[in-house]
Design an enzyme around this catalytic site. Structure first.
Site, PDB file in Angstrom:
ATOM      1  N   LYS A  80       0.858  -1.186   0.000  1.00 54.35           N
ATOM      2  CA  LYS A  80       0.000   0.000   0.000  1.00 54.35           C
ATOM      3  C   LYS A  80       0.890   1.230   0.000  1.00 54.35           C
ATOM      4  O   LYS A  80       2.041   1.191   0.455  1.00 54.35           O
ATOM      5  CB  LYS A  80      -0.892   0.020   1.250  1.00 54.35           C
ATOM      6  CG  LYS A  80      -2.187   0.788   1.075  1.00 54.35           C
ATOM      7  CD  LYS A  80      -3.196  -0.008   0.263  1.00 54.35           C
ATOM      8  CE  LYS A  80      -4.546   0.703   0.191  1.00 54.35           C
ATOM      9  NZ  LYS A  80      -5.558  -0.091  -0.509  1.00 54.35           N
ATOM     10  N   GLY A 184     -20.577   6.280   4.594  1.00 55.31           N
ATOM     11  CA  GLY A 184     -19.666   6.663   3.516  1.00 55.31           C
ATOM     12  C   GLY A 184     -20.325   6.494   2.169  1.00 55.31           C
ATOM     13  O   GLY A 184     -20.637   5.377   1.747  1.00 55.31           O
ATOM     14  N   GLY A 186     -19.113   7.534  -0.956  1.00 55.83           N
ATOM     15  CA  GLY A 186     -18.175   7.852  -2.018  1.00 55.83           C
ATOM     16  C   GLY A 186     -18.393   6.955  -3.226  1.00 55.83           C
ATOM     17  O   GLY A 186     -19.492   6.450  -3.472  1.00 55.83           O
ATOM     18  N   VAL A 188     -17.560   3.913  -3.917  1.00 55.27           N
ATOM     19  CA  VAL A 188     -18.004   2.545  -3.633  1.00 55.27           C
ATOM     20  C   VAL A 188     -19.337   2.551  -2.887  1.00 55.27           C
ATOM     21  O   VAL A 188     -20.261   1.818  -3.248  1.00 55.27           O
ATOM     22  CB  VAL A 188     -16.941   1.771  -2.832  1.00 55.27           C
ATOM     23  CG1 VAL A 188     -17.468   0.396  -2.424  1.00 55.27           C
ATOM     24  CG2 VAL A 188     -15.664   1.619  -3.652  1.00 55.27           C
ATOM     25  N   TYR A 190     -21.800   4.669  -2.774  1.00 57.86           N
ATOM     26  CA  TYR A 190     -22.972   5.024  -3.576  1.00 57.86           C
ATOM     27  C   TYR A 190     -23.352   3.891  -4.525  1.00 57.86           C
ATOM     28  O   TYR A 190     -24.537   3.562  -4.680  1.00 57.86           O
ATOM     29  CB  TYR A 190     -22.746   6.304  -4.373  1.00 57.86           C
ATOM     30  CG  TYR A 190     -23.986   6.724  -5.123  1.00 57.86           C
ATOM     31  CD1 TYR A 190     -25.016   7.383  -4.471  1.00 57.86           C
ATOM     32  CD2 TYR A 190     -24.171   6.377  -6.461  1.00 57.86           C
ATOM     33  CE1 TYR A 190     -26.191   7.726  -5.132  1.00 57.86           C
ATOM     34  CE2 TYR A 190     -25.336   6.708  -7.129  1.00 57.86           C
ATOM     35  CZ  TYR A 190     -26.345   7.385  -6.473  1.00 57.86           C
ATOM     36  OH  TYR A 190     -27.519   7.702  -7.132  1.00 57.86           O
TER      37      TYR A 190
END
Length: 352
Positions: A80, A184, A186, A188, A190
């Site tokens: 990452k 959340g 965002g 993903v 939505y």
């Protein structure tokens, strides 16, 4: 504190720090394990409070990617990268160019891709300086649509498949009428809401930014709630789709949902939270299992030969993998996160 003594250090193979004053870049790359293949993991840009918070995040996220790749049956390791800064106000092309040079400096040990705060357009700038940027030459889409390199649709579809599987196992019902709280909204969150809406679920949504919430209310008939309310809402399913560690010592007692299944990485603040969820009869979908759709997408885009159908079938395996975890958890009376960890480690730890 030395990196080696950091509480989230887990025999990581490589941790690199990069500073470019001219480009305004401060970034960290962590490679956790490459036993199964080169490390793959997205690049995240976030307003971390300080470098220690960024280091904590990149160490946890990179480890999660190792487990995610193993449980998704991918010939990849885990890594990452994080950039310290506000993606809405501080990101520049020069910064993305410098990030590409940073990724290139690891010589192929680590491939990066899209994550929070980073778009495909940013990856394309990075790719001008590195051969190790994934997700910019997309050919396949799980639904047969035009692929643009954004793995969010596949991530959301995988979470949807996993959430549906979790509801079937834990609540013994379909999604119709199931109350789902999504933390959340965002890229993903939505898209997950869209899938759930089509299945007849009742949606409650929250985000620190209003755009996605307003859109879900207008287009999907969702009910908006405050970020402070979402964790304790009286719903059947809680879907954390923002940052990690939201299921913690402070929030767990207030959770009323009987299923936790969402897209966020590192949803549990500590592994021991899994035991507390088990004690309370809350079914937890291990995050790195349910949110693996994006990395599966990126893997297929890198294959010489694949197809829309092959990628979709691979993503849909998330549902059966979760049911295997739940069954083993029921039989052994171990927390689902512990079961998933053991299953993943069986796959990557002793690989020659």
């Amino acid at each position: 504190m030395s990196v080696f003594q950091h509480p989230e250090f887990d025999s990581h193979e490589h941790v690199a720090f990069y500073n470019d004053d001219k480009a305004g870049l401060q970034a960290i790359i962590a490679v956790h394990n490459t036993n199964l293949g080169p490390a793959l993991g997205g690049c995240r840009m976030w307003t971390y409070a300080d470098s220690n918070e960024a280091l904590n995040d990149v160490l946890r996220l990179s480890k999660g990617m190792t487990y995610k790749a193993a449980m998704a049956n991918l010939a990849l390791g885990g890594g990452k990268s994080v950039i310290i800064g506000n993606p809405r106000t501080q990101k520049t092309p020069e910064m993305m160019s410098a990030m590409g040079e940073f990724v290139a400096s690891l010589g192929g040990k680590y491939f990066t891709a899209e994550d929070s705060g980073i778009a495909v357009s940013d990856l394309k700038i990075m790719s001008q300086h590195s051969d190790y940027i994934a997700g910019i030459h997309a050919k396949y889409h799980y639904a047969g649509e035009q692929a643009d390199g954004n793995p969010a649709p596949s991530t959301a579809y995988g979470v949807f498949v996993g959430l549906k599987s979790s509801v079937e196992f834990g609540l013994n019902q379909s999604l119709k009428g199931v109350r789902v709280g999504i933390q959340g909204m965002g890229h993903v969150g939505y898209r997950l809401a869209e899938h759930l809406h089509r299945e007849g679920a009742e949606l409650f949504v929250a985000d620190i930014f209003p755009e996605g919430v307003d859109k879900a209310v207008s287009n999907l008939g969702a009910t908006a709630v405050s970020p402070e309310e979402i964790m304790s809402l009286d719903v059947d399913v809680l879907a954390p789709c923002a940052l990690g560690a939201t299921v913690n010592e402070q929030s767990i007692d207030a959770i009323k949902a009987k299923v936790i299944a969402g897209a966020a990485n590192n949803q549990l603040s500590t592994e021991s939270i899994g035991e507390k969820l088990l004690e309370r009869g809350i079914l937890y979908a291990p995050d790195y299992v349910i949110n693996a759709g994006g990395v599966i997408d990126i893997f297929h885009q890198r294959m010489e030969t694949s197809s829309n159908d092959a990628m979709r079938a691979h993503i849909e395996e998330i549902g059966s993998t979760l049911k295997d975890i739940y069954t083993r958890s029921t039989q052994t009376k171990q927390a689902t996160n512990r079961v998933a960890n053991v299953m993943a480690e069986e796959r990557f730890s002793n690989k020659a």
